[in-house]
Design a protein around this motif. Structure first.
Motif, short mmCIF file in Angstrom:
data_model
loop_
_atom_site.label_atom_id
_atom_site.label_comp_id
_atom_site.label_asym_id
_atom_site.label_seq_id
_atom_site.Cartn_x
_atom_site.Cartn_y
_atom_site.Cartn_z
N GLN A 29 -9.25 -3.09 -13.12
CA GLN A 29 -9.19 -2.52 -14.47
C GLN A 29 -7.85 -2.74 -15.15
OE1 GLN A 29 -11.83 -1.14 -16.06
NE2 GLN A 29 -12.96 -1.79 -14.23
N ILE A 30 -6.77 -2.94 -14.40
CA ILE A 30 -5.45 -3.03 -15.02
C ILE A 30 -4.91 -4.46 -15.12
CG2 ILE A 30 -4.84 -0.70 -14.32
CD1 ILE A 30 -3.00 -1.98 -12.19
N ARG A 31 -5.51 -5.39 -14.42
CA ARG A 31 -5.02 -6.77 -14.42
C ARG A 31 -5.10 -7.35 -15.83
NH1 ARG A 31 -8.36 -8.73 -10.86
NH2 ARG A 31 -7.15 -8.05 -9.08
N GLY A 32 -3.98 -7.91 -16.30
CA GLY A 32 -3.92 -8.54 -17.62
C GLY A 32 -3.59 -7.60 -18.75
N ARG A 33 -3.35 -6.36 -18.48
CA ARG A 33 -3.07 -5.38 -19.54
C ARG A 33 -1.57 -5.13 -19.66
NH1 ARG A 33 -7.94 -2.76 -21.16
NH2 ARG A 33 -9.58 -3.09 -19.63
N SER A 34 -1.19 -4.54 -20.77
CA SER A 34 0.21 -4.21 -20.99
C SER A 34 0.62 -3.02 -20.11
CB SER A 34 0.45 -3.86 -22.46
OG SER A 34 -0.15 -2.61 -22.77
N TYR A 35 1.91 -2.83 -19.97
CA TYR A 35 2.44 -1.76 -19.13
C TYR A 35 1.99 -0.39 -19.63
CZ TYR A 35 5.87 1.45 -17.16
OH TYR A 35 6.48 2.50 -16.53
N LYS A 36 2.15 -0.15 -20.92
CA LYS A 36 1.80 1.17 -21.46
C LYS A 36 0.30 1.44 -21.36
CE LYS A 36 5.74 1.73 -24.37
NZ LYS A 36 6.41 2.97 -24.23
N GLU A 37 -0.50 0.42 -21.61
CA GLU A 37 -1.95 0.58 -21.49
C GLU A 37 -2.34 0.83 -20.03
OE1 GLU A 37 -5.96 -1.74 -23.01
OE2 GLU A 37 -4.08 -2.83 -22.89
N THR A 38 -1.66 0.17 -19.11
CA THR A 38 -1.92 0.37 -17.69
C THR A 38 -1.62 1.80 -17.26
OG1 THR A 38 -1.48 -1.95 -17.18
CG2 THR A 38 -1.25 -0.38 -15.38
N LEU A 39 -0.49 2.33 -17.70
CA LEU A 39 -0.16 3.72 -17.35
C LEU A 39 -1.21 4.69 -17.88
CD1 LEU A 39 3.71 3.93 -17.80
CD2 LEU A 39 2.39 3.50 -15.73
N MET A 40 -1.66 4.45 -19.10
CA MET A 40 -2.67 5.33 -19.68
C MET A 40 -3.98 5.26 -18.89
SD MET A 40 -4.01 5.53 -23.61
CE MET A 40 -4.45 3.81 -23.62
N ALA A 73 8.10 -2.28 -23.19
CA ALA A 73 7.04 -2.59 -24.15
C ALA A 73 6.57 -4.03 -24.03
CB ALA A 73 7.53 -2.32 -25.57
N ASN A 74 7.40 -4.90 -23.44
CA ASN A 74 7.05 -6.32 -23.31
C ASN A 74 6.42 -6.67 -21.98
OD1 ASN A 74 8.23 -6.67 -25.82
ND2 ASN A 74 10.21 -7.15 -24.95
N LEU A 75 6.26 -5.71 -21.10
CA LEU A 75 5.75 -6.01 -19.76
C LEU A 75 4.23 -6.09 -19.75
CD1 LEU A 75 8.01 -3.64 -17.64
CD2 LEU A 75 8.32 -6.07 -18.09
N VAL A 76 3.72 -7.02 -18.92
CA VAL A 76 2.28 -7.22 -18.76
C VAL A 76 1.99 -7.35 -17.28
CG1 VAL A 76 0.37 -8.79 -19.22
CG2 VAL A 76 2.06 -8.39 -20.98
N ILE A 77 0.90 -6.75 -16.84
CA ILE A 77 0.47 -6.88 -15.45
C ILE A 77 -0.25 -8.21 -15.33
CG2 ILE A 77 -0.81 -5.80 -13.56
CD1 ILE A 77 1.38 -4.01 -14.83
N SER A 78 0.46 -9.22 -14.90
CA SER A 78 -0.14 -10.56 -14.87
C SER A 78 -0.89 -10.82 -13.57
CB SER A 78 0.94 -11.63 -15.06
OG SER A 78 1.86 -11.57 -14.01
N LYS A 79 -0.43 -10.24 -12.49
CA LYS A 79 -1.07 -10.47 -11.20
C LYS A 79 -1.09 -9.17 -10.42
CE LYS A 79 -0.65 -13.31 -7.07
NZ LYS A 79 0.15 -14.31 -6.38
N ALA A 80 -2.23 -8.84 -9.88
CA ALA A 80 -2.37 -7.65 -9.04
C ALA A 80 -3.43 -7.96 -8.01
CB ALA A 80 -2.78 -6.44 -9.87
N GLU A 81 -3.13 -7.69 -6.77
CA GLU A 81 -4.10 -7.98 -5.71
C GLU A 81 -4.01 -6.95 -4.61
OE1 GLU A 81 -1.73 -11.28 -3.08
OE2 GLU A 81 -2.89 -11.99 -4.79
N VAL A 82 -5.12 -6.84 -3.87
CA VAL A 82 -5.23 -5.93 -2.74
C VAL A 82 -5.63 -6.75 -1.54
CG1 VAL A 82 -6.51 -3.96 -1.80
CG2 VAL A 82 -5.95 -4.02 -4.22
N ASN A 83 -4.88 -6.61 -0.46
CA ASN A 83 -5.18 -7.32 0.77
C ASN A 83 -5.55 -6.33 1.86
OD1 ASN A 83 -4.53 -9.81 -0.38
ND2 ASN A 83 -2.37 -9.48 0.04
N LYS A 84 -6.54 -6.67 2.62
CA LYS A 84 -6.99 -5.82 3.71
C LYS A 84 -6.21 -6.16 4.97
CE LYS A 84 -11.09 -4.34 6.13
NZ LYS A 84 -12.55 -4.44 6.21
N ILE A 85 -5.70 -5.15 5.64
CA ILE A 85 -5.01 -5.34 6.90
C ILE A 85 -6.03 -5.30 8.02
CG2 ILE A 85 -3.28 -4.41 8.48
CD1 ILE A 85 -1.87 -3.26 6.07
N ARG A 86 -5.94 -6.25 8.90
CA ARG A 86 -6.92 -6.33 9.99
C ARG A 86 -6.51 -5.56 11.19
NH1 ARG A 86 -8.20 -12.67 9.14
NH2 ARG A 86 -8.57 -12.37 6.98
#
Length: 86
Positions: A29-40, A73-86
């Motif tokens: 839901q947050i990937r590609g969004r701005s910082y402020k929008e992500t916090l909201m 105000a200029n920050l964007v979530i450009s990459k976000a990933e979740v990795n599973k630990i085995r």
């Protein structure tokens, strides 16, 4: 045309005890969004995974502010990933 300088800042969360599926549901839901929008979004979503992800995003923004002098105000979530630990 203005040439914007881009720099990457990241924060890495390790050993967070939750299902990768539950965390990925929030991350998508947050990937590609701005910082402020992500916090909201993270504040309003009802999932338990939101709080550790909120702390991680906040930490990355703090790193960008203090180390690079970037404006939040200029920050964007450009990459976000979740990795599973085995």
């Amino acid at each position: 045309m203005l040439n914007k300088r881009t720099t990457e800042v990241y924060a890495l969360g390790q050993h967070i005890s939750m299902s990768d599926h539950k965390a990925r549901r929030v991350i998508d839901q947050i990937r590609g969004r701005s910082y402020k929008e992500t916090l909201m979004i993270l504040e309003l979503m009802p999932y338990r995974a939101c709080y550790p992800i909120f702390k991680l995003v906040y930490s990355a923004a703090a790193n960008a502010s203090s180390n690079m002098g970037s404006n939040e105000a200029n920050l964007v979530i450009s990459k976000a990933e979740v990795n599973k630990i085995r």
